[in-house]
Design an enzyme around this catalytic site. Structure first.
Site, PDB file in Angstrom:
ATOM      1  N   ASP A   1       0.815  -1.222   0.000  1.00 33.11           N
ATOM      2  CA  ASP A   1       0.000   0.000   0.000  1.00 33.11           C
ATOM      3  C   ASP A   1       0.846   1.269   0.000  1.00 33.11           C
ATOM      4  O   ASP A   1       0.490   2.257  -0.647  1.00 33.11           O
ATOM      5  CB  ASP A   1      -0.912   0.033   1.241  1.00 33.11           C
ATOM      6  CG  ASP A   1      -1.984  -1.050   1.192  1.00 33.11           C
ATOM      7  OD1 ASP A   1      -2.204  -1.606   0.100  1.00 33.11           O
ATOM      8  OD2 ASP A   1      -2.583  -1.332   2.240  1.00 33.11           O
TER       9      ASP A   1
HETATM   10  P1  NAP Z   1       0.758  -3.975   3.075  1.00 34.08           P
HETATM   11  O1  NAP Z   1       0.141  -3.014   2.148  1.00 34.08           O
HETATM   12  O2  NAP Z   1      -0.085  -4.626   4.091  1.00 34.08           O
HETATM   13  O3  NAP Z   1       1.482  -5.089   2.173  1.00 34.08           O
HETATM   14  C1  NAP Z   1       2.326  -6.025   2.740  1.00 34.08           C
HETATM   15  C2  NAP Z   1       2.734  -6.990   1.661  1.00 34.08           C
HETATM   16  O4  NAP Z   1       3.695  -7.869   2.255  1.00 34.08           O
HETATM   17  C3  NAP Z   1       1.606  -7.853   1.166  1.00 34.08           C
HETATM   18  O5  NAP Z   1       1.145  -7.420  -0.095  1.00 34.08           O
HETATM   19  C4  NAP Z   1       2.191  -9.273   1.122  1.00 34.08           C
HETATM   20  O6  NAP Z   1       2.121  -9.777  -0.194  1.00 34.08           O
HETATM   21  C5  NAP Z   1       3.657  -9.067   1.515  1.00 34.08           C
HETATM   22  N1  NAP Z   1       4.175 -10.146   2.357  1.00 34.08           N
HETATM   23  C6  NAP Z   1       3.568 -10.735   3.406  1.00 34.08           C
HETATM   24  N2  NAP Z   1       4.355 -11.691   3.898  1.00 34.08           N
HETATM   25  C7  NAP Z   1       5.486 -11.699   3.157  1.00 34.08           C
HETATM   26  C8  NAP Z   1       6.676 -12.462   3.182  1.00 34.08           C
HETATM   27  N3  NAP Z   1       6.885 -13.441   4.078  1.00 34.08           N
HETATM   28  N4  NAP Z   1       7.637 -12.188   2.276  1.00 34.08           N
HETATM   29  C9  NAP Z   1       7.443 -11.233   1.343  1.00 34.08           C
HETATM   30  N5  NAP Z   1       6.331 -10.468   1.283  1.00 34.08           N
HETATM   31  C10 NAP Z   1       5.366 -10.708   2.186  1.00 34.08           C
HETATM   32  O7  NAP Z   1       1.984  -3.327   3.875  1.00 34.08           O
HETATM   33  P2  NAP Z   1       2.580  -1.862   3.862  1.00 34.08           P
HETATM   34  O8  NAP Z   1       2.955  -1.450   2.472  1.00 34.08           O
HETATM   35  O9  NAP Z   1       3.614  -1.876   4.927  1.00 34.08           O
HETATM   36  O10 NAP Z   1       1.371  -0.939   4.276  1.00 34.08           O
HETATM   37  C11 NAP Z   1       0.833  -0.967   5.589  1.00 34.08           C
HETATM   38  C12 NAP Z   1      -0.690  -0.976   5.540  1.00 34.08           C
HETATM   39  O11 NAP Z   1      -1.205  -1.157   6.874  1.00 34.08           O
HETATM   40  C13 NAP Z   1      -1.257   0.344   5.031  1.00 34.08           C
HETATM   41  O12 NAP Z   1      -2.461   0.125   4.351  1.00 34.08           O
HETATM   42  C14 NAP Z   1      -1.540   1.095   6.322  1.00 34.08           C
HETATM   43  O13 NAP Z   1      -2.510   2.126   6.179  1.00 34.08           O
HETATM   44  C15 NAP Z   1      -2.040  -0.045   7.188  1.00 34.08           C
HETATM   45  N6  NAP Z   1      -1.948   0.330   8.601  1.00 34.08           N
HETATM   46  C16 NAP Z   1      -0.757   0.512   9.182  1.00 34.08           C
HETATM   47  C17 NAP Z   1      -0.679   0.978  10.481  1.00 34.08           C
HETATM   48  C18 NAP Z   1       0.609   1.280  11.164  1.00 34.08           C
HETATM   49  O14 NAP Z   1       0.573   1.850  12.250  1.00 34.08           O
HETATM   50  N7  NAP Z   1       1.736   0.919  10.602  1.00 34.08           N
HETATM   51  C19 NAP Z   1      -1.850   1.219  11.181  1.00 34.08           C
HETATM   52  C20 NAP Z   1      -3.064   1.009  10.542  1.00 34.08           C
HETATM   53  C21 NAP Z   1      -3.099   0.546   9.250  1.00 34.08           C
HETATM   54  P3  NAP Z   1       2.110 -11.368  -0.454  1.00 34.08           P
HETATM   55  O15 NAP Z   1       0.993 -11.910   0.357  1.00 34.08           O
HETATM   56  O16 NAP Z   1       1.932 -11.496  -1.914  1.00 34.08           O
HETATM   57  O17 NAP Z   1       3.436 -11.875   0.013  1.00 34.08           O
END
Ligand code: NAP
Length: 470
Positions: A395
């Site tokens: 994301d």
């Molecule tokens: P993300 O959008 O959740 O994407 C994470 C990606 O990691 C997934 O597409 C997944 O794809 C991949 N993944 C999972 N396990 C893996 C592994 N073992 N090896 C390689 N890839 C792996 O993560 P992000 O880009 O960090 O974004 C964070 C999201 O969480 C945002 O939408 C944000 O708004 C939300 N959020 C974060 C917080 C915070 O405080 N940090 C709070 C609320 C919401 P595959 O399954 O294809 O591997």
């Protein structure tokens, strides 16, 4: 004399809490901040145990032993990715404890009033806030835990008239409280009705919120728990509870606001919207839509690109945490730097599943703090960068957030990853990230998808660059 010493200890504890929060505002000072907070809590607990009101220590010691044993058992082997669940669980019990203390205090003063004592308006007002916020925090946090853990559906559960019902119940509870402040000897059922509304509100207010927004909700509930503790302080005339509760309440609120800002969402939108309906297991982008082509690359292809780079930016995301790839990232970066390549890390404020998630993991792997760059600091550098290595992020590198007004993540600040000469994405499949939104970046001509577990891929990349013909 004893009372003065206790108050002095409370003052020291309060200063330590403030220094703790100050320390937590920077990764370098974080560990020291935590230590100061722990020290402050120890001073506060020891000082409280010296109070003359405590007549028997047996229950306290037994409670301490049981609580510590459960706490250590839960936390010792907990993976970092489960931290939001763990925090929600702790808040639930904090809220429950606050409610129970409030009810016990109410029973005490009510009994005293029946024997001719008086109930002050301030005390009944503080107790009312305490039990209302405490009970709401208890059930709200249990619901947040259940949603994150997948015990109940992460999708928003909505029904007609929901907001009117929730807001109406809250106003009803406030009206009951106002009546009791005006007439402190009001019938007891009013007090218990407020407790009941608090417990119910915690459930019905969190049900309509999507799983992706849970970390913000947890932070907000943390703030409520702090305010409840602050109210307890007024009811029990405890300065340390007033100060620590106010610090907890205000810092939790600020954190929730910062998280909402980083996701470009307003509080109202989080509390009443339905973003984050996606199942956390992700949805295949191919589902239901036309198949798109992407460049699936081998380790050798990716190693060849990295071999030729002068500048690389690493963008870690939730997948790095799942795969525990932080040490492998550091090793690969060190290998590239040895070859004269400049390596930076781009840290998004909401990458991962909790604030500071990436910072904590990279600090654990001894990645120097000065290699980590915030969104504002690094976003212009992507256009001048040879390659971006996206390690399990999705994301936070989705260009749709800048261009697609119909996207649920539109407006969320994201990295300009697509502007780099080459983009190497490490993830296991073409599944979506937490928001459940397809990522156009993966289909760009300059993007190479290296599919597999991030840690394994990074180790293979390291070996390919080290050993090899590159
Ligand atoms: P993300 O959008 O959740 O994407 C994470 C990606 O990691 C997934 O597409 C997944 O794809 C991949 N993944 C999972 N396990 C893996 C592994 N073992 N090896 C390689 N890839 C792996 O993560 P992000 O880009 O960090 O974004 C964070 C999201 O969480 C945002 O939408 C944000 O708004 C939300 N959020 C974060 C917080 C915070 O405080 N940090 C709070 C609320 C919401 P595959 O399954 O294809 O591997």
């Amino acid at each position: 004399m004893r009372e003065q010493l206790i108050n002095l200890a409370y003052l020291v504890a309060s200063i330590l809490f403030i220094l703790c929060l100050r320390g937590l505002s920077s990764p370098e000072q974080g560990k020291r901040g935590i230590f100061l907070g722990e020290l402050g809590m120890l001073v506060a607990v020891v000082a409280t145990l010296l109070k003359t009101e405590i007549v028997r220590y047996e229950f306290i010691v037994v409670g301490l032993l049981i609580g510590s044993t459960i706490g250590i058992a839960i936390s010792a082997r907990l993976p970092m990715t489960k931290m939001p669940e763990r925090i929600a669980f702790s808040h639930a019990f904090g809220g429950l404890a606050t409610s129970l203390v409030g009810i016990a205090e109410y029973v005490k003063i009510h009994e005293a009033a029946e024997h001719g004592g008086t109930i002050s308006r301030l005390t009944i007002g503080a107790l009312g806030f305490e039990v209302l916020l405490g009970s709401l925090t208890f059930t709200g946090s249990i619901m947040a835990f259940g949603k994150l853990q997948g015990l109940i559906t992460g999708a928003p559960v909505t029904w007609q008239g929901q907001n009117v019902m929730n807001i109406g119940s809250f106003i009803g509870a406030l009206a009951l409280l106002a009546y009791q402040v005006a007439f402190p000897t009001a019938p007891a059922w009013m007090f218990y009705a407020m407790v009941g509304i608090g417990f119910t509100l915690g459930i019905v207010a969190v049900l309509p919120i999507g799983g992706a927004d849970m970390p913000v909700v947890i932070s907000l509930l943390n703030s409520y728990a702090g305010l409840a503790a602050c109210a307890t302080g007024f009811a029990l005339k405890s300065n340390i509870l007033i100060i620590s509760g106010a610090l907890d309440g205000s810092s939790g609120l600020l954190l929730s606001m910062l998280m909402s800002k980083a996701m470009n969402r307003s509080f109202a939108n989080i509390l009443f919207g339905a973003f984050g309906t996606a199942d956390s297991t992700g949805v295949s982008v191919a589902k239901g839509g036309p198949a798109k082509s992407y460049n699936e690359a081998t380790i050798e292809d990716a190693a060849a690109v990295l071999h030729a780079c002068q500048t690389v930016i690493v963008v870690p995301g939730y997948g790095m945490a799942v795969s525990q790839a932080q040490h492998a990232v550091r090793d690969l970066a060190a290998g590239l730097e040895k070859r004269g390549c400049d390596v930076k890390y781009a840290i998004h404020p909401v990458a991962g599943r909790m604030p500071g998630h990436m910072n904590v993991l990279l600090a654990e792997a001894n990645v120097p703090y000065d290699s980590l760059y915030d969104l504002d600091m690094i976003n212009d550098d992507f256009a001048r960068t040879d390659a971006v290595l996206v390690v399990g992020a999705n994301d936070v590198v989705n260009p749709a957030a800048k261009t697609d007004t119909s996207s649920p993540i539109y407006g969320m600040p994201v990295f300009n990853v697509e502007q780099a000469r080459s983009v190497i994405v490490l993830k296991r499949s073409m599944n979506t990230g937490f928001s459940g939104v397809e990522n156009e970046l993966f289909f760009h001509a300059n993007t190479m998808m290296v599919l597999g577990d991030a840690k394994k891929t990074l180790i293979s990349l390291f070996n390919a660059l080290k050993g090899d013909g590159h």
